[in-house]
Scaffold this motif. Sequence first.
Motif, PDB file in Angstrom:
ATOM      1  N   VAL A  18       0.189   6.508   3.113  1.00  0.00           N
ATOM      2  CA  VAL A  18       1.483   7.161   2.911  1.00  0.00           C
ATOM      3  C   VAL A  18       1.258   8.523   2.254  1.00  0.00           C
ATOM      4  CG1 VAL A  18       3.740   6.990   1.797  1.00  0.00           C
ATOM      5  CG2 VAL A  18       2.590   4.919   2.638  1.00  0.00           C
ATOM      6  N   ARG A  19       1.732   9.575   2.916  1.00  0.00           N
ATOM      7  CA  ARG A  19       1.616  10.926   2.359  1.00  0.00           C
ATOM      8  C   ARG A  19       2.995  11.420   1.931  1.00  0.00           C
ATOM      9  NH1 ARG A  19      -2.627  10.598   5.900  1.00  0.00           N
ATOM     10  NH2 ARG A  19      -4.569  11.589   5.185  1.00  0.00           N
ATOM     11  N   VAL A  20       3.074  11.848   0.682  1.00  0.00           N
ATOM     12  CA  VAL A  20       4.340  12.336   0.113  1.00  0.00           C
ATOM     13  C   VAL A  20       4.057  13.583  -0.713  1.00  0.00           C
ATOM     14  CG1 VAL A  20       5.516  10.095   0.053  1.00  0.00           C
ATOM     15  CG2 VAL A  20       4.029  10.765  -1.848  1.00  0.00           C
ATOM     16  N   ALA A  21       5.099  14.395  -0.916  1.00  0.00           N
ATOM     17  CA  ALA A  21       4.942  15.592  -1.732  1.00  0.00           C
ATOM     18  C   ALA A  21       4.937  15.254  -3.221  1.00  0.00           C
ATOM     19  CB  ALA A  21       6.069  16.583  -1.426  1.00  0.00           C
ATOM     20  N   VAL A  22       5.703  14.220  -3.590  1.00  0.00           N
ATOM     21  CA  VAL A  22       5.807  13.762  -4.979  1.00  0.00           C
ATOM     22  C   VAL A  22       5.516  12.270  -5.009  1.00  0.00           C
ATOM     23  CG1 VAL A  22       7.309  13.538  -6.996  1.00  0.00           C
ATOM     24  CG2 VAL A  22       7.547  15.516  -5.469  1.00  0.00           C
ATOM     25  N   ASP A  23       4.725  11.835  -5.983  1.00  0.00           N
ATOM     26  CA  ASP A  23       4.313  10.435  -6.052  1.00  0.00           C
ATOM     27  C   ASP A  23       5.527   9.499  -6.092  1.00  0.00           C
ATOM     28  OD1 ASP A  23       2.649   8.288  -6.099  1.00  0.00           O
ATOM     29  OD2 ASP A  23       1.897   8.622  -8.135  1.00  0.00           O
ATOM     30  N   LEU A  24       5.373   8.323  -5.490  1.00  0.00           N
ATOM     31  CA  LEU A  24       6.434   7.330  -5.456  1.00  0.00           C
ATOM     32  C   LEU A  24       6.426   6.485  -6.718  1.00  0.00           C
ATOM     33  CD1 LEU A  24       5.992   6.020  -1.783  1.00  0.00           C
ATOM     34  CD2 LEU A  24       7.557   7.797  -2.592  1.00  0.00           C
ATOM     35  N   SER A  25       7.593   6.071  -7.149  1.00  0.00           N
ATOM     36  CA  SER A  25       7.681   5.136  -8.272  1.00  0.00           C
ATOM     37  C   SER A  25       7.277   3.749  -7.791  1.00  0.00           C
ATOM     38  CB  SER A  25       9.112   5.093  -8.812  1.00  0.00           C
ATOM     39  OG  SER A  25       9.986   4.514  -7.835  1.00  0.00           O
ATOM     40  N   GLU A  26       7.044   2.838  -8.722  1.00  0.00           N
ATOM     41  CA  GLU A  26       6.674   1.475  -8.342  1.00  0.00           C
ATOM     42  C   GLU A  26       7.773   0.825  -7.518  1.00  0.00           C
ATOM     43  OE1 GLU A  26       3.860  -0.204  -8.611  1.00  0.00           O
ATOM     44  OE2 GLU A  26       2.979   1.639  -9.401  1.00  0.00           O
ATOM     45  N   ASP A  27       9.039   1.100  -7.874  1.00  0.00           N
ATOM     46  CA  ASP A  27      10.159   0.538  -7.114  1.00  0.00           C
ATOM     47  C   ASP A  27      10.182   1.102  -5.694  1.00  0.00           C
ATOM     48  OD1 ASP A  27      12.719  -0.988  -6.923  1.00  0.00           O
ATOM     49  OD2 ASP A  27      13.552   1.027  -6.663  1.00  0.00           O
ATOM     50  N   GLU A  28       9.942   2.394  -5.552  1.00  0.00           N
ATOM     51  CA  GLU A  28       9.920   3.013  -4.219  1.00  0.00           C
ATOM     52  C   GLU A  28       8.762   2.467  -3.382  1.00  0.00           C
ATOM     53  OE1 GLU A  28      11.854   7.407  -5.122  1.00  0.00           O
ATOM     54  OE2 GLU A  28       9.741   7.026  -5.621  1.00  0.00           O
ATOM     55  N   ARG A  29       7.606   2.273  -4.006  1.00  0.00           N
ATOM     56  CA  ARG A  29       6.462   1.703  -3.288  1.00  0.00           C
ATOM     57  C   ARG A  29       6.795   0.294  -2.806  1.00  0.00           C
ATOM     58  NH1 ARG A  29       0.817   3.784  -5.267  1.00  0.00           N
ATOM     59  NH2 ARG A  29       1.329   5.812  -6.158  1.00  0.00           N
ATOM     60  N   SER A  30       7.400  -0.483  -3.682  1.00  0.00           N
ATOM     61  CA  SER A  30       7.730  -1.865  -3.334  1.00  0.00           C
ATOM     62  C   SER A  30       8.714  -1.916  -2.172  1.00  0.00           C
ATOM     63  CB  SER A  30       8.298  -2.586  -4.559  1.00  0.00           C
ATOM     64  OG  SER A  30       8.667  -3.909  -4.242  1.00  0.00           O
ATOM     65  N   ARG A  31       9.748  -1.071  -2.230  1.00  0.00           N
ATOM     66  CA  ARG A  31      10.757  -1.085  -1.174  1.00  0.00           C
ATOM     67  C   ARG A  31      10.182  -0.591   0.154  1.00  0.00           C
ATOM     68  NH1 ARG A  31      14.489   2.453  -2.084  1.00  0.00           N
ATOM     69  NH2 ARG A  31      13.994   3.207  -4.174  1.00  0.00           N
ATOM     70  N   LEU A  32       9.294   0.407   0.103  1.00  0.00           N
ATOM     71  CA  LEU A  32       8.671   0.905   1.323  1.00  0.00           C
ATOM     72  C   LEU A  32       7.746  -0.153   1.940  1.00  0.00           C
ATOM     73  CD1 LEU A  32       8.072   3.119   3.372  1.00  0.00           C
ATOM     74  CD2 LEU A  32       6.372   4.064   1.770  1.00  0.00           C
ATOM     75  N   ALA A  33       6.953  -0.810   1.093  1.00  0.00           N
ATOM     76  CA  ALA A  33       6.058  -1.861   1.586  1.00  0.00           C
ATOM     77  C   ALA A  33       6.847  -2.998   2.221  1.00  0.00           C
ATOM     78  CB  ALA A  33       5.186  -2.389   0.446  1.00  0.00           C
ATOM     79  N   GLU A  34       7.963  -3.373   1.604  1.00  0.00           N
ATOM     80  CA  GLU A  34       8.792  -4.449   2.153  1.00  0.00           C
ATOM     81  C   GLU A  34       9.401  -4.042   3.489  1.00  0.00           C
ATOM     82  OE1 GLU A  34      11.671  -5.458  -0.781  1.00  0.00           O
ATOM     83  OE2 GLU A  34      10.200  -6.324  -2.178  1.00  0.00           O
TER      84      GLU A  34
END
Length: 265
Positions: free
Chosen positions: A199-215
């Motif tokens: 996953v490439r992003v301009a700004v690092d993802l929060s743990e909640d954002e990572r979890s929701r994206l993975a799901e």
Amino acid sequence: MRGASRESLARAQEVLAGVTVIEGLGAELFSVAKLLDNNGALRRTLTDPARPQATRTGLVEQLFSGKISAQAVELLSAAVAGRWVSSRDLGNALDQLSVEADIAYADGQRKLDELEDELFRLDRVVAAERELSDKLSDRNIPLAPRQELIHGLLQGKADPVTVRLAERAVDGRGRNFAGSMRSYQVAAAARRNASIATVRVAVDLSEDERSRLAEALGRQYGRQIQLNVIVDPKVVGGVRVDIGDEVIDGTIAARLDEAQRRIAG
């Protein structure tokens, strides 16, 4: 691998799943793979379909029993009992089994998460340091100094399994360091029946954002997804996801490129 070689590797992997994986098993299998690389006569003898299976496995016992662990002998015997499209496929299979054995050992030590994280972070560190990357992959530099370089980089900072795999990636057996490291990450993800999403992003993802994206990706692909997040200013905004050969590009940069192509067309 193709046809019979793939089937033979699968049978050897079944044997690996049934043995007690000891710490040095991966290194032993890799050392045999290297031996076969450098001894064409032995490699051809162990893969010769004209020789009875019992003869080939008997030769393994004769040559290796007492010199490597019983588990390594069992796996090597299972491998030579199979049929191989090319004699070099046997060495490639042992190389792959060596990685899977190290990963299985880490999993047994409940360190699989730690291993995956360390492999990914090391991959990114080397990719960001061009001089370091060039040195690790330069075949004109002897292997030992290159392995010492990676060992010094990781000493006291990474699990021993990570260090062993990184040193093996320097050796490569025909692949560069980056290619080997990525194959190790894929193998570690496969251990938990997951796929890697870069996953490439301009700004690092929060743990909640990572979890929701993975799901969300897990629902889309029907399997567990392991996220490797890379912060890349070139992304501009949005998210780019690479899973295997598939790309989901929702970045602003991609949309601008598409708009420019339409204008030019």
